[in-house]
Design an enzyme around this catalytic site. Structure first.
Site, PDB file in Angstrom:
ATOM      1  N   GLU A 211       8.364  16.652  15.123  1.00 51.21           N
ATOM      2  CA  GLU A 211       8.932  16.384  13.805  1.00 51.21           C
ATOM      3  C   GLU A 211       8.311  17.320  12.777  1.00 51.21           C
ATOM      4  O   GLU A 211       7.094  17.373  12.620  1.00 51.21           O
ATOM      5  CB  GLU A 211       8.651  14.930  13.397  1.00 51.21           C
ATOM      6  CG  GLU A 211       9.338  14.560  12.095  1.00 51.21           C
ATOM      7  CD  GLU A 211       8.986  13.158  11.608  1.00 51.21           C
ATOM      8  OE1 GLU A 211       7.811  12.765  11.683  1.00 51.21           O
ATOM      9  OE2 GLU A 211       9.895  12.458  11.139  1.00 51.21           O
TER      10      GLU A 211
ATOM     11  N   LYS B 284       0.878  -1.186   0.000  1.00 48.04           N
ATOM     12  CA  LYS B 284       0.000   0.000   0.000  1.00 48.04           C
ATOM     13  C   LYS B 284       0.906   1.223   0.000  1.00 48.04           C
ATOM     14  O   LYS B 284       1.408   1.646   1.031  1.00 48.04           O
ATOM     15  CB  LYS B 284      -0.846  -0.036   1.276  1.00 48.04           C
ATOM     16  CG  LYS B 284      -2.163   0.660   1.322  1.00 48.04           C
ATOM     17  CD  LYS B 284      -2.285   2.045   0.811  1.00 48.04           C
ATOM     18  CE  LYS B 284      -2.316   3.136   1.829  1.00 48.04           C
ATOM     19  NZ  LYS B 284      -1.814   4.401   1.280  1.00 48.04           N
TER      20      LYS B 284
ATOM     21  N   GLU C 152       8.351   1.634  11.475  1.00 45.11           N
ATOM     22  CA  GLU C 152       9.463   2.575  11.255  1.00 45.11           C
ATOM     23  C   GLU C 152       8.830   3.961  11.246  1.00 45.11           C
ATOM     24  O   GLU C 152       8.156   4.333  10.290  1.00 45.11           O
ATOM     25  CB  GLU C 152      10.141   2.301   9.900  1.00 45.11           C
ATOM     26  CG  GLU C 152      10.686   0.901   9.729  1.00 45.11           C
ATOM     27  CD  GLU C 152      11.972   0.672  10.513  1.00 45.11           C
ATOM     28  OE1 GLU C 152      12.530   1.637  11.057  1.00 45.11           O
ATOM     29  OE2 GLU C 152      12.401  -0.488  10.594  1.00 45.11           O
TER      30      GLU C 152
ATOM     31  N   CYS D 182      13.078  10.685   7.612  1.00 43.52           N
ATOM     32  CA  CYS D 182      12.827  10.342   9.015  1.00 43.52           C
ATOM     33  C   CYS D 182      14.081  10.544   9.853  1.00 43.52           C
ATOM     34  O   CYS D 182      14.002  10.856  11.031  1.00 43.52           O
ATOM     35  CB  CYS D 182      12.363   8.892   9.101  1.00 43.52           C
ATOM     36  SG  CYS D 182      13.495   7.745   8.307  1.00 43.52           S
TER      37      CYS D 182
ATOM     38  N   THR E  21       0.062   7.419  13.063  1.00 46.10           N
ATOM     39  CA  THR E  21      -0.473   6.296  12.275  1.00 46.10           C
ATOM     40  C   THR E  21       0.083   4.976  12.804  1.00 46.10           C
ATOM     41  O   THR E  21      -0.643   3.983  12.920  1.00 46.10           O
ATOM     42  CB  THR E  21      -0.090   6.437  10.779  1.00 46.10           C
ATOM     43  OG1 THR E  21      -0.214   7.791  10.390  1.00 46.10           O
ATOM     44  CG2 THR E  21      -0.953   5.573   9.904  1.00 46.10           C
TER      45      THR E  21
END
Ligand code: NAD
Length: 499
Positions: free
Chosen positions: A386, A176, A251, A285, A233
């Site tokens: 972030e 996905k 992750e 990230c 999420t």
């Protein structure tokens, strides 16, 4: 390049239009459409997973011997390399990264398939020390249908990072991709098919995460989810996984500390810090987004850093000279602008950047200048949350103790960087910093043979490394009886039977 024809998606090996709403994928450098496709529908999700389960049971993929599956994965690596330039250009259009960077991502994807093919062929199961008249072994079995859910920032590399070990393990995979970057996942499915992965073993299901990603995660036939994306999420997926007793790897986000000590090689440190935060436009990230510099060199270092940031070439991703492309969407850029405004309201001084660049064709795209904020403390929201863009928060530090305390004062613990010529000090700090990866006198370098993952809110589990294949397998212990006599408990003896 743009064709108004709808792109087919891949429902368990069948290329057809998704049953959901049509949408356009835009080139972030110009906001022009580059592809149109239909998202998949919930019925497509169920059909793809049910058929993938069937393919897992019947296609023979799981039963192939390791060297046979490895041969197919080697072909995938080879095809990625042969089609490398086309893929790199397509990924540039899909997410706006500079061409040199997308070429590196394509090479990394090929390397990932090659590595997991080699790892699969040489992977060993274990015979464990026996505690009785039996041989004990630990073996691994494929899981069935596993899901890979990926973000938009480095599609082909992050998709290969999941697809290669999951296929190596003998599973069927439903991929996905992020809604805004569906193209690389579709290309990988096409290449897998061309390389000989059986029909139904790979599906690509583009669509909205909260609908399609959620339905995939909840599907009873999905036995594992490997997720890369935001922490909110990731936590949502972890809750669903807990209800299903399903393993997940997550992750997630980061706010990584880069530490420049007074004895650092400043040329190396300036280059490394600039690369760490501003490459990929900071949409990474592991971006080194919190900078701590020893107070004695702070002013000199920041002067050099700001000069370096101003000199970065922000513009056309198709140009070989470009270092920073646009941000992914207009909405994402607005979010970054809100963070810079928040930083200012928290007391930040904008040392450089903080604006949209103009001219040279950049006005239509979602460009933003490399930005350095000073004057904040580590507790400011701008230093803690972030931002996922080209925004660096720079702070001086006074002692090693204070440095480690501040570096570790974050909900995130994905990566960190230490710049020092004193190897003993760098070792001490590197060991004391809580992070999944620590770079010493380098930054943002990767090797597929080295495990990667985060601590705390940066994630659960590890990707890459030889053991990466086992993440996509169930472990099984086997006991092989070698008894001459029946088990003693029931009192039945060899002699009794023979009478
Ligand atoms: P996101 O969490 O919004 O989306 C990631 C993926 O999850 C997308 O495919 C999305 O459609 C899907 N998704 C969204 N909601 C879902 C739900 N309820 N159920 C299932 N799937 C759902 O993240 P993003 O904005 O695409 O990516 C940016 C984030 O990814 C940043 O936080 C970044 O740090 C993180 N990231 C982490 C790593 C890592 O390796 N640690 C690497 C790259 C990006």
């Amino acid at each position: 390049m743009f064709s108004s024809e709808l792109l087919p998606v891949n429902i368990a090996g069948e290329w057809r239009l998704g049953g959901g709403d049509a949408y356009e994928s835009l080139y972030p450098a110009t906001a022009e459409p580059i592809a149109r496709l239909n998202a998949v529908s919930l019925a497509d999700v169920d059909e793809a997973i049910t058929r993938a389960h069937h393919a897992f049971l019947t296609s023979g993929w799981a039963q192939k011997l390791p060297h046979e599956r490895a041969a197919v994965l080697h072909r995938v690596a080879q095809l990625i390399r042969e089609q490398g330039e086309t893929l790199a250009q397509k990924q540039r259009l899909d997410n706006g990264k500079p061409i040199n960077e997308t070429r590196a991502l394509v090479a990394s994807a090929a390397g990932t398939f090659q590595f997991f093919a080699a790892a699969l062929e040489t992977l060993e199961e274990t015979i464990t020390p026996s505690r009785g008249p039996f041989v004990t072994m630990s073996v691994h079995e494929p899981m069935g249908v596993v899901a890979a859910i990926t973000p938009w920032n480095s599609p082909i590399a992050s998709e290969a990072q999941k697809l290669a070990p999951a296929l190596a393990a003998g599973n069927a995979v439903v991929l996905k991709p992020a809604e805004v970057t569906p193209l690389m996942a579709l290309e990988l499915a096409r290449i897998c098919e061309e390389a000989g992965v059986p029909k139904g073993i790979v599906s690509v299901l583009p669509g909205k995460g909260s609908v399609i990603g959620d339905a995939i995660t909840k599907h009873p036939l999905v036995k594992r989810v490997s997720f890369t994306g935001g922490t909110t999420t990731g936590k949502h997926i972890a809750h669903i996984a807990a209800d299903k007793m399903m393993p997940v790897s997550l992750e997630l986000g980061g706010k990584s500390a880069t530490m420049v000590l007074e004895d650092a090689d400043l040329d190396h440190a300036v280059s490394g810090v600039l690369y760490g935060i501003f490459s990929s436009s900071g949409e990474s990230c592991i971006a080194g987004s919190r900078l701590f510099v020893a107070r004695s060199i702070y002013d000199e270092f920041l002067t050099r850093l700001a000069e370096g940031a101003n000199a970065l070439r922000v513009g056309d991703p198709a140009s070989e000279q470009t270092q920073m492309g646009p941000l992914i969407t207009a909405k994402h850029r607005e979010g970054i602008e809100r963070y810079v405004a928040l930083g200012v309201s928290e007391g930040a001084h904008i040392r450089t950047g903080g604006v949209r660049p103009h001219g040279d064709g950049r006005d239509k795209g979602y460009f933003y200048t490399p930005t350095i904020l000073e004057g904040l403390t580590n507790s400011a929201r701008t230093a803690q949350e972030e931002i996922f863009g080209p925004v660096l928060v720079a702070m001086p530090f006074d002692s090693e103790e204070a440095l480690i305390e501040q570096a570790n004062d974050s909900i995130y613990a994905l990566a960190a960087g230490v710049w020092s010529r004193d190897f003993k000090r760098a070792w001490r700090i590197g060991r004391a910093v809580q992070a999944g990866t620590v770079w010493v006198n380098t930054y943002k370098q990767f090797s597929v043979s080295t495990p990667f993952g985060g601590w705390r809110d940066s994630g659960l589990g590890r990707e890459k490394g030889r053991e990466g294949i086992f993440q996509y397998m169930e472990q099984k212990s086997m006991y092989w009886g070698t008894n001459d006599e029946p088990l003693p408990w029931a009192g039945v003896t060899h002699r009794a039977w023979s009478n």
